[in-house]
Scaffold this motif. Structure first.
Motif, PDB file in Angstrom:
ATOM      1  N   PRO A 199       0.811  -1.212   0.000  1.00 31.79           N
ATOM      2  CA  PRO A 199       0.000   0.000   0.000  1.00 31.79           C
ATOM      3  C   PRO A 199       0.844   1.262   0.000  1.00 31.79           C
ATOM      4  O   PRO A 199       1.741   1.414   0.832  1.00 31.79           O
ATOM      5  CB  PRO A 199      -0.824  -0.122   1.277  1.00 31.79           C
ATOM      6  N   ALA A 239       2.507   3.659   0.862  1.00 28.52           N
ATOM      7  CA  ALA A 239       3.033   4.477   1.938  1.00 28.52           C
ATOM      8  C   ALA A 239       4.373   5.047   1.480  1.00 28.52           C
ATOM      9  O   ALA A 239       5.083   5.684   2.225  1.00 28.52           O
ATOM     10  CB  ALA A 239       3.215   3.648   3.195  1.00 28.52           C
ATOM     11  N   SER A 240       4.679   4.749   0.261  1.00 36.05           N
ATOM     12  CA  SER A 240       6.024   5.022  -0.248  1.00 36.05           C
ATOM     13  C   SER A 240       6.140   6.395  -0.904  1.00 36.05           C
ATOM     14  O   SER A 240       6.937   6.592  -1.785  1.00 36.05           O
ATOM     15  CB  SER A 240       6.389   3.941  -1.254  1.00 36.05           C
ATOM     16  N   ASP A 276      -2.507  13.360  -2.643  1.00 41.30           N
ATOM     17  CA  ASP A 276      -2.093  13.207  -1.249  1.00 41.30           C
ATOM     18  C   ASP A 276      -3.325  13.364  -0.357  1.00 41.30           C
ATOM     19  O   ASP A 276      -3.883  14.457  -0.268  1.00 41.30           O
ATOM     20  CB  ASP A 276      -1.036  14.269  -0.922  1.00 41.30           C
ATOM     21  N   SER A 298      -2.718   7.831   8.425  1.00 41.28           N
ATOM     22  CA  SER A 298      -1.356   7.305   8.523  1.00 41.28           C
ATOM     23  C   SER A 298      -0.972   6.560   7.249  1.00 41.28           C
ATOM     24  O   SER A 298       0.193   6.456   6.901  1.00 41.28           O
ATOM     25  CB  SER A 298      -1.256   6.374   9.732  1.00 41.28           C
ATOM     26  N   SER A 299      -1.971   6.014   6.542  1.00 41.61           N
ATOM     27  CA  SER A 299      -1.692   5.271   5.317  1.00 41.61           C
ATOM     28  C   SER A 299      -2.965   5.254   4.488  1.00 41.61           C
ATOM     29  O   SER A 299      -4.025   5.667   4.967  1.00 41.61           O
ATOM     30  CB  SER A 299      -1.278   3.836   5.644  1.00 41.61           C
ATOM     31  N   VAL A 300      -2.860   4.759   3.260  1.00 45.39           N
ATOM     32  CA  VAL A 300      -4.053   4.636   2.429  1.00 45.39           C
ATOM     33  C   VAL A 300      -5.047   3.668   3.085  1.00 45.39           C
ATOM     34  O   VAL A 300      -6.258   3.870   3.038  1.00 45.39           O
ATOM     35  CB  VAL A 300      -3.680   4.184   0.997  1.00 45.39           C
ATOM     36  N   ASP A 301      -4.504   2.648   3.748  1.00 54.65           N
ATOM     37  CA  ASP A 301      -5.380   1.680   4.434  1.00 54.65           C
ATOM     38  C   ASP A 301      -6.270   2.347   5.473  1.00 54.65           C
ATOM     39  O   ASP A 301      -7.378   1.898   5.731  1.00 54.65           O
ATOM     40  CB  ASP A 301      -4.535   0.603   5.133  1.00 54.65           C
ATOM     41  N   LYS A 315      -6.942   1.191  -3.753  1.00 55.39           N
ATOM     42  CA  LYS A 315      -5.521   0.870  -3.878  1.00 55.39           C
ATOM     43  C   LYS A 315      -5.183   0.415  -5.296  1.00 55.39           C
ATOM     44  O   LYS A 315      -4.121   0.730  -5.831  1.00 55.39           O
ATOM     45  CB  LYS A 315      -5.140  -0.189  -2.843  1.00 55.39           C
ATOM     46  N   CYS A 360      -2.668   8.558  -2.188  1.00 55.05           N
ATOM     47  CA  CYS A 360      -1.349   8.269  -1.626  1.00 55.05           C
ATOM     48  C   CYS A 360      -1.139   9.063  -0.349  1.00 55.05           C
ATOM     49  O   CYS A 360      -1.867  10.010  -0.042  1.00 55.05           O
ATOM     50  CB  CYS A 360      -0.251   8.605  -2.642  1.00 55.05           C
ATOM     51  N   VAL A 361      -0.132   8.627   0.422  1.00 51.88           N
ATOM     52  CA  VAL A 361       0.282   9.327   1.631  1.00 51.88           C
ATOM     53  C   VAL A 361       1.767   9.634   1.448  1.00 51.88           C
ATOM     54  O   VAL A 361       2.528   8.738   1.073  1.00 51.88           O
ATOM     55  CB  VAL A 361       0.051   8.425   2.868  1.00 51.88           C
TER      56      VAL A 361
END
Lengths: 101, 517
Positions: free
Chosen positions: B448, B450-451, B459, B489-492, B509, B515-516
């Motif tokens: 996911p 987070a990269s 964003d 904190s993340s896409v999740d 996803k 994205c983050v």
């Protein structure tokens, strides 16, 4: 060992299933579904175990496992299934036993 | 004058009628007066009933409060010989009985009134898949043509003439040419219930959850009245839950189970209902083959019972000519590999009910490779706390090119087949889960995002109200929610948004826009 403390909030429950890290309990006569973490189960508690639980709105705690009641109930249900199988079979699956192993 | 005997026999009757007529005529009584009399009589009865009852009640009350006033009137010899407190007893008893009958009669009336209304079916009407199969009204930006008609894939060897060493010839079902079978994966929350309905067959696999009562109404809405076979994969309360009411509500001919008992009251109720029904009961084993109407059934599990409900799973493949459906209940990876071993390479199936509600305990890569389904359908609730279906399972299915449907997103999913082609219709309009983007989106394989954010991505922690809506499944409402819920904190973590569940998260996803940094 089950009921050393007969407090009012002690209820009967059955561990219906274990799904991943969760144990699903059916609590009381109405079999209300509650989950607790498998790690929080006492030793010897497993799927099908009849247990005593202390229930609050926030959490459920298993305080005792009634192995005798569990065995008795399982045997009763096994008997009834066996009787059904003997007396009520359609015969549809008889006589074909190409069963592997 | 000579009369024939017949005439003379008929005369008295004639005369009788005439007399009434004459009477009516003489007294100038109109026939409607008789009707009036009847109505008056009825009214009297209705009015008198309660009055009599009331009088009786008052009498009884007097007797109850002051039995000594009544006692002197009881002159019967043996009664008079009794002590006074005992003499009062029969009066009190009779009184109590009479008083009791009043509320009982009232309750009885109330119950009858309820019966007439027939409440339980009302809610079911909304679930009828036929109604909802209509093309999607508003939603789904990626408008996939909804009822997709597809020929059965040809590159696959037809599974029917099984090369496996089973010398047993498969019983050939009788098939009406051109007839269709519809298979409804019912939306029953976090549980399973699937019904096959054909011109000559009704087969139910699993019976929903114990704490809902949605299976019978949904079956009724589909026009089910008798059921040839109810097969229960296993005794957990989310699979056998409503077997009791199914047995009580329909004429069920046969029940199949693995035979491993459970200790719950739900299981006890199911067996009690089975005992009082007239259904036959069988415990099929792996390797058994049979037909029910035009459906051919191969039992894939269990081989023999171990006492463990998760292992002793009744798994089966149901085929209508060359279109097949696979059900493994909650069977886990080890059980799946057992099935692969025994199947000897003939496990290919058109439609796969995703094992264990899409849990990552099941649908192992090896099993998926053996089953090679074209369509996969999972049954779960949108708000389940187990994270079903697990994202990795959906990922596994979609990257294998499987079209995935789920009851949380699609409602009841129906596959209709004539035995060579099939089409999928859904209760709620939505595209299949993960229209696996053919574009090289960064999302599907990389963990996911987070990269960091690439150009062209959004964003989710800094984008504006409008930019957020570039993300699939995010409209004005959810964009506003996102602004309120930040930071993620993340896409999740987008699962925190109301309406975004695991299935939609997979879409998000797969799309790769969110994205983050």
């Amino acid at each position: 060992m089950s009921r050393d403390r007969e407090s009012d909030d002690l209820q009967r429950a059955i561990i219906d299933r274990i799904t991943g890290e969760w144990a699903v309990l059916l609590v009381g006569d109405r079999e209300q579904e509650r989950r607790i973490r498998v790690d929080d189960l006492p030793d010897g508690a497993k799927e099908g175990s009849i247990v005593d639980v202390r229930v609050s709105t926030m959490k459920v705690e298993v305080v005792g496992v009634d192995d005798a009641a569990t065995d008795e109930k399982r045997a009763e249900m096994q008997d009834r299934l066996s009787r059904l199988k003997e007396t009520r079979s359609s015969g549809r699956f008889d006589g074909k036993k190409p069963r592997p192993e | 004058m000579p009369r024939t005997p017949e005439l003379s026999r008929r005369t008295p009757r004639l005369r009788g009628v005439t007399r009434i007529e004459q009477y009516a005529a003489k007294r100038s009584v109109k026939w409607s007066a008789f009707a009036l009399l009847g109505v008056l009589g009825l009214a009297l009865l209705v009015a008198l009933g309660p009055i009599l009852m009331l009088a009786a009640a008052i009498l009884v009350l007097v007797a109850w409060r002051m039995p000594e006033r009544i006692a002197p009137y009881l002159t019967h010899r043996w009664l008079a010989g009794l002590p006074s407190w005992l003499r009062a007893t029969p009066i009190r008893l009779a009184g109590a009985l009479l008083v009791l009958t009043l509320p009982l009669a009232a309750a009885n009336n109330a119950i009858r009134a309820d019966d007439g209304v027939g409440p339980p079916d009302v809610g079911a009407a909304s679930v009828t898949p036929e109604v909802v199969a209509s093309p999607s009204p508003t939603e789904s930006p990626s408008a996939t043509p909804r009822p997709t008609l597809k020929p059965r894939a040809t590159q696959r060897p037809t599974p029917r003439p099984t090369p496996a060493a089973t010398a047993e010839p498969t019983p050939e079902p009788t098939i009406t040419v051109g007839a269709e079978v519809s298979v409804h994966f019912l939306d029953v929350g976090q549980g399973d219930a699937t019904v096959f309905i054909g011109p000559d067959v009704t087969l139910l696999i699993d019976a929903g959850r114990h704490d809902r009562s949605d299976v019978v109404p949904q079956l009724r809405a589909l026009g089910v009245s008798t059921i040839d076979v109810v097969a229960i994969t296993h005794a957990h309360a989310d699979h056998i839950g409503q077997l009791d009411s199914v047995l009580d509500s329909f004429a069920v001919r046969e029940v199949w189970m693995s035979g491993t008992p459970h200790t719950t009251q739900t299981f006890d109720r199911a067996i009690t209902a089975l005992e009082r029904s007239t259904a036959s009961y069988d415990e099929p084993r792996a390797g058994d083959r049979t037909t029910v109407g035009s459906l051919a059934i191969e039992v894939l599990s269990p081989v023999q019972l171990t006492g463990d409900l998760d292992v002793d799973m009744l798994a089966m493949r149901v085929s209508y000519r060359s279109v097949s459906f696979l059900f493994t209940g909650d069977l886990e990876a080890s059980g799946e590999s057992g099935i692969i071993d025994r199947a000897g390479g003939s496990l290919a199936t058109t439609v796969y009910q995703v094992g264990h509600h899409g849990s990552n305990t099941s649908t192992s890569p090896g099993f998926l490779a053996a089953v090679r389904p074209e369509v996969a359908i999972y049954s779960a609730s949108a708000t389940n706390q187990y994270g079903h279906p697990h994202a990795e399972v959906i990922q596994r299915l979609t990257s294998a090119g499987v079209e995935v449907y789920g009851t949380p997103t699609h409602g009841t999913v129906t596959v209709t087949t004539d035995g060579s082609t099939y089409r999928v219709t859904t209760g709620q309009a939505a595209s299949p889960i993960s229209p696996i983007a053919p574009a090289p989106a960064p999302a599907p394989t990389s963990p996911p995002a987070a990269s960091g954010c690439q150009p062209g991505q959004v964003d989710i922690n800094s984008a504006g109200f409008d930019a957020l809506q570039l993300i699939i499944h995010i409209g004005p409402d959810r964009a506003q929610q996102m602004l309120d819920l930040r930071p993620f904190s993340s896409v999740d973590a987008m699962e925190r948004i109301s309406g975004i569940g695991p299935a939609r998260l997979v879409d998000i996803k797969a799309e790769g826009v969110a994205c983050v940094p």
